[in-house]
Design an enzyme around this catalytic site. Structure first.
Site, short mmCIF file in Angstrom:
data_model
loop_
_atom_site.label_atom_id
_atom_site.label_comp_id
_atom_site.label_asym_id
_atom_site.label_seq_id
_atom_site.Cartn_x
_atom_site.Cartn_y
_atom_site.Cartn_z
N LYS A 80 0.78 -1.30 0.12
CA LYS A 80 -0.01 -0.06 -0.05
C LYS A 80 1.06 1.18 -0.19
O LYS A 80 2.08 1.12 0.37
CB LYS A 80 -0.95 -0.12 1.30
C1 LIG Z 1 -9.85 -2.73 -1.44
C2 LIG Z 1 -9.33 -3.51 -0.28
N1 LIG Z 1 -9.89 -3.34 0.76
C3 LIG Z 1 -9.43 -4.08 1.95
C4 LIG Z 1 -8.27 -4.93 1.67
C5 LIG Z 1 -7.56 -5.54 3.01
O1 LIG Z 1 -6.67 -4.74 3.41
P1 LIG Z 1 -5.50 -5.59 4.53
O2 LIG Z 1 -4.64 -6.35 3.81
O3 LIG Z 1 -4.89 -4.38 5.31
O4 LIG Z 1 -6.59 -6.35 5.30
C6 LIG Z 1 -7.54 -4.96 0.57
C7 LIG Z 1 -6.46 -5.62 0.58
O5 LIG Z 1 -5.31 -5.72 -0.38
C8 LIG Z 1 -8.16 -4.31 -0.36
O6 LIG Z 1 -7.52 -4.26 -1.68
#
Ligand SMILES: Cc1ncc(COP(=O)(O)O)c(C=O)c1O
Length: 404
Positions: free
Chosen positions: A202
């Site tokens: 990210k």
């Molecule tokens: C659009 C979206 N929402 C939520 C997430 C979840 O993030 P995390 O890996 O921090 O749980 C991701 C992960 O890639 C994502 O692409």
């Protein structure tokens, strides 16, 4: 940065020499010695789990985003789950979200016992189409969960207006879009709560992690309780100098805290976030210049009023102008030693979702998008030569496989 590709060469998949001799990954984390030192200092400090670094990260994130409550958590997935739980979403409730997202957006709804309702996207921002959301709101709709896709805001002001009119809270999945703005206003203060991801790929990373922002103090209190075993005090406030051993478990909770090891990396990355975002923007602009003359593709755009943070750079193939489809195009890019990805396989195509698909629902925009999308490499450490190679590889393939 990069100039337009000049050579017209045979793609590697058709027998030519690859643009690159060594693979360019789809993503590589921008970690430098300041990050290594920050994490090492925390390792040596004797306090590894959530403590002073997590507290400092919350304060600095809040200052950057201009939010009054900022809660560091273990992931954006957990953040969404907690937000819906804290808002009392449960069995019999519907939550409207996007099909073009990662599975955990929808898991957050399902794990709360609620029903996910997918609204088709629009192709300016690749977020949910406000008109579709409006059509799907029913008395059972208890939350809207729009996704800010790829680094820019969805049409959030229209979504908030729909929520306000119906008296429904909006929780934003801003996993991709830390630092994005709408009319110079940072994401993080539009909906009732906003969730960010600090996963390794990210814009801002703590390796794994995330944060929730909200202007609602009561909601913030409940989120903190839910996110740490329902306990009235966390470990740091019990074991630090001024602490007391006593705590109460007030509700059954989860364990979603961010460790100081992760927070140390997050703090170190946050200190240079503007430089990281500027570099992403420069890479995106370089890619757009390099690909501007390539007839077989559509380039990603910044929606008017949005400040894009370029987490992803997604091109869409003009299938009518090409003799190959998306999967073959990706294979051809791999043969050129250019890594790619696809964001995302639409939610309704995954087996886990099939039991929840409402009869008669169709997603023509998401289907069209999915058939044509390719995420090209974009990360802060990409060099100008890397950018030029990606432009050259895409152009070479599109030219060679142009429909006659
Ligand atoms: C659009 C979206 N929402 C939520 C997430 C979840 O993030 P995390 O890996 O921090 O749980 C991701 C992960 O890639 C994502 O692409």
């Amino acid at each position: 940065m990069s100039t337009r590709p000049s050579r017209k060469a045979v793609p590697a998949i058709a027998g030519g020499t690859p643009v690159r001799s060594r693979p360019l990954p789809f993503f590589r984390a921008a970690v430098d010695e300041s990050d290594v030192a920050a994490v090492s200092d925390t390792l040596r400090s004797g306090w590894l789990t959530s403590g002073p670094k997590a507290v400092e990260l919350e304060a600095r994130l809040g200052a950057y985003l201009g939010t009054s409550n900022t809660i560091a958590v273990s992931s954006c997935s957990e953040a969404m789950l907690l937000c819906l739980k804290a808002l009392g979403i449960g069995a019999g409730d519907e939550v409207i979200t996007s099909p073009i997202t990662f599975a955990s957006t929808v898991h957050a709804i399902l794990h709360n016992g609620a029903t996910p309702v997918l609204a088709d996207i629009e192709t300016d921002t690749f977020g949910v189409d406000p008109a579709q959301v409006r059509r799907l709101v029913t008395p059972r709709t208890k939350a809207l969960l729009p996704v800010h896709f790829g680094g820019q805001a969805c049409r959030i002001e229209e979504i908030i207006a729909i929520g306000d009119k119906a008296g429904i809270p909006v929780v934003e999945d801003a996993a991709h879009s830390f630092g994005a703005r709408v009319h110079d206003r940072q994401l993080g203060r539009f909906g009732r709560a906003t969730t960010f991801s600090f996963y390794a790929t990210k814009n801002l990373t703590s390796a794994e992690g995330g944060a929730i922002t909200t202007e609602d103090d009561a909601l913030a209190h409940r989120l903190r309780l839910l996110g740490y075993h329902g306990m009235s005090r966390d470990s740091w406030s019990r074991y630090s100098d001024q602490g007391s051993w006593y705590y109460e478990v007030q509700i059954p909770g989860y364990k979603c805290n961010l460790s100081d090891l992760h927070a140390a990396l997050g703090l170190s990355q946050l200190a240079k976030i503007d430089t990281l975002l500027e570099r992403r923007r420069a890479v995106a602009e370089g890619l757009s210049r390099a690909l501007g003359g390539c007839g077989g593709i559509e380039l990603p755009l910044e929606y008017p009023g949005n400040r894009h943070t370029w987490h992803l750079y997604v091109i869409r193939l003009r299938l009518e102008a090409l003799r190959i489809g998306r999967d073959e195009f990706i294979r051809a890019l791999r043969a050129e030693n250019v890594g790619t990805s696809v964001h995302f396989i639409p939610i309704y195509r995954h087996p886990f979702f099939h039991p929840y698909l409402q009869a008669g629902s169709t997603f023509p925009k998401s289907e069209d998008y999915y058939a044509r999308c390719i995420s090209l490499p974009i990360f802060p450490d990409m060099t100008d030569d890397d950018v030029r190679d990606v432009g050259e590889a895409v152009t070479r393939i599109a030219d060679h496989f142009r429909a006659s």
